[in-house]
Motif scaffolding. Structure first.
Motif, PDB file in Angstrom:
ATOM      1  N   ILE A  86       0.831  -1.280   0.112  1.00 14.66           N
ATOM      2  CA  ILE A  86       0.010  -0.074   0.183  1.00 14.66           C
ATOM      3  C   ILE A  86       0.983   1.385   0.061  1.00 14.66           C
ATOM      4  N   ALA A  87       1.988   1.185   0.901  1.00 22.67           N
ATOM      5  CA  ALA A  87       2.880   2.447   0.804  1.00 22.67           C
ATOM      6  C   ALA A  87       3.562   2.736  -0.417  1.00 22.67           C
ATOM      7  N   SER A  88       3.896   1.665  -1.156  1.00 17.16           N
ATOM      8  CA  SER A  88       4.403   1.862  -2.411  1.00 17.16           C
ATOM      9  C   SER A  88       3.351   2.572  -3.601  1.00 17.16           C
ATOM     10  N   THR A  89       1.959   1.990  -3.576  1.00 19.55           N
ATOM     11  CA  THR A  89       1.107   2.410  -4.352  1.00 19.55           C
ATOM     12  C   THR A  89       1.086   3.974  -4.158  1.00 19.55           C
ATOM     13  N   LEU A  90       0.568   4.132  -2.763  1.00 19.56           N
ATOM     14  CA  LEU A  90       0.361   5.604  -2.346  1.00 19.56           C
ATOM     15  C   LEU A  90       1.641   6.572  -2.614  1.00 19.56           C
ATOM     16  N   ASP A  91       2.782   5.973  -2.526  1.00 22.58           N
ATOM     17  CA  ASP A  91       4.085   6.719  -2.973  1.00 22.58           C
ATOM     18  C   ASP A  91       3.944   7.081  -4.436  1.00 22.58           C
ATOM     19  N   GLU A  92       3.681   6.079  -5.389  1.00 25.44           N
ATOM     20  CA  GLU A  92       3.530   6.582  -6.826  1.00 25.44           C
ATOM     21  C   GLU A  92       2.557   7.609  -7.029  1.00 25.44           C
TER      22      GLU A  92
END
Length: 325
Positions: free
Chosen positions: A202-208
């Motif tokens: 989730i963190a990676s998706t939100l970072d994008e």
């Protein structure tokens, strides 16, 4: 023109209501994704002048919601540690607002200093804004790590208030005033502890998503600034592109080009702004249809009615009745 994320406005409104106050927020600005920083500052100044408690800004720590910070609010809870959450907050803080700045200073031996520079040049606004930011960030940390955590030190640039007990009680340490900076030191054991809500996917998706939002900010801010100037001008009649460009300190050609980059045009932006403003005004039955027509820049009520029919498929009066029904 500097802006802030409009999601943050409800937090100020909740803060006002918690102290028995109401903020006079212009209804026509609520539909914008970003709002002029001056609106935020005026709201803070109004609260500072009317609130009975000098430490009223600390209540923001009890009243925040992740949605107040857009995607960044939800990304916070997906971080693996508080250090990564704080670094993400610093990295994307410009999405929240242009004027204030956050910085993280890692001392390792003692932990990590989070500094907040308010950059208003007004002691009252600096005090209120810093109280709101530091209290909310500490509450975010406590939501992740437990309500008992406390910073090792808390510094405020403002003068010591008549009653310091609310500050010491909220932060869980003796707060230092007249310190020349607004900051708090979080112990290393707290900063580097693994968080129970960590979710790397989730963190990676939100970072994008946040990275794209940051990349788009300059262009999208231009559209928001253009709309804000339009909102201020419509009551005086149909604004000309050249006049709006002049108030934005760009040429008319640059205005048209930058709007085209965002897949819109000056004509479309005027139309959209008028529609948003008209529907907001019509929701208030105290405004007559004729009054709304003039306030959104139409020379006659009949011209307004034709435009409103094109926008919604209803006459202004029918739309108002159906909205209230």
């Amino acid at each position: 023109m500097q802006t802030f994320l409009s999601n943050s406005l409800p937090l100020l409104e909740r803060l006002a209501r918690a102290h028995g106050l109401e903020l006079a927020t212009p209804v026509q600005l609520r539909a914008s994704a970003r709002l002029p920083t001056e609106l935020y500052d005026r709201a803070c100044a109004e609260l500072a002048a009317r609130a009975r408690e000098p430490s009223f800004g600390l209540r923001a720590g009890e009243l925040w919601h992740p949605s107040d910070f857009g995607a960044l609010g939800y990304a916070w809870f997906a971080a693996t540690t508080l250090r990564t959450a704080l670094l993400r907050l610093v990295r994307f803080s410009r999405l929240l607002g242009d004027r204030g700045t956050l910085a993280l200073e890692d001392t390792r031996a003692d932990g990590a200093w989070l500094d907040y520079a308010h950059r208003r040049g007004d002691p009252a606004l600096d005090r209120v804004g810093s109280e709101i930011i530091l209290s909310v960030v500490l509450s975010l940390c406590r939501r992740n790590c437990g309500e008992a955590i406390a910073p090792s030190r808390v510094l405020f640039a403002s003068a010591e208030p008549p009653a310091r007990a609310p500050y010491d009680e909220f932060f869980g340490c003796r707060v230092e005033f007249d310190a020349g900076r607004n900051a708090m030191l979080l112990p290393e054991a707290i900063v580097d502890a693994e968080l129970p809500t960590a979710n790397r996917e989730i963190a990676s998706t939100l970072d994008e998503l946040l990275t794209r939002q940051l990349a788009d900010l300059d262009q999208s801010d231009f559209v928001a600034r253009s709309k804000t100037v339009l909102l201020e001008s419509l009551a005086d009649g149909m604004p000309e592109a050249g006049e709006i460009a002049r108030r934005l300190n760009v040429s008319e050609r640059t205005l048209q080009r930058r709007l085209a980059q965002r897949q819109t045009s000056f004509h479309e932006l005027v139309d959209e702004t008028r529609r948003e403003l008209a529907t907001a005004y019509l929701e208030d039955t105290a405004n007559s249809v004729t009054e709304v027509a003039f306030r959104v820049g139409f020379a006659t009520p009949s011209a307004f009615s034709r435009a409103f029919m094109r926008w919604t498929g209803h006459s202004p009066s029918d739309w108002r009745r159906s909205a209230h029904d």
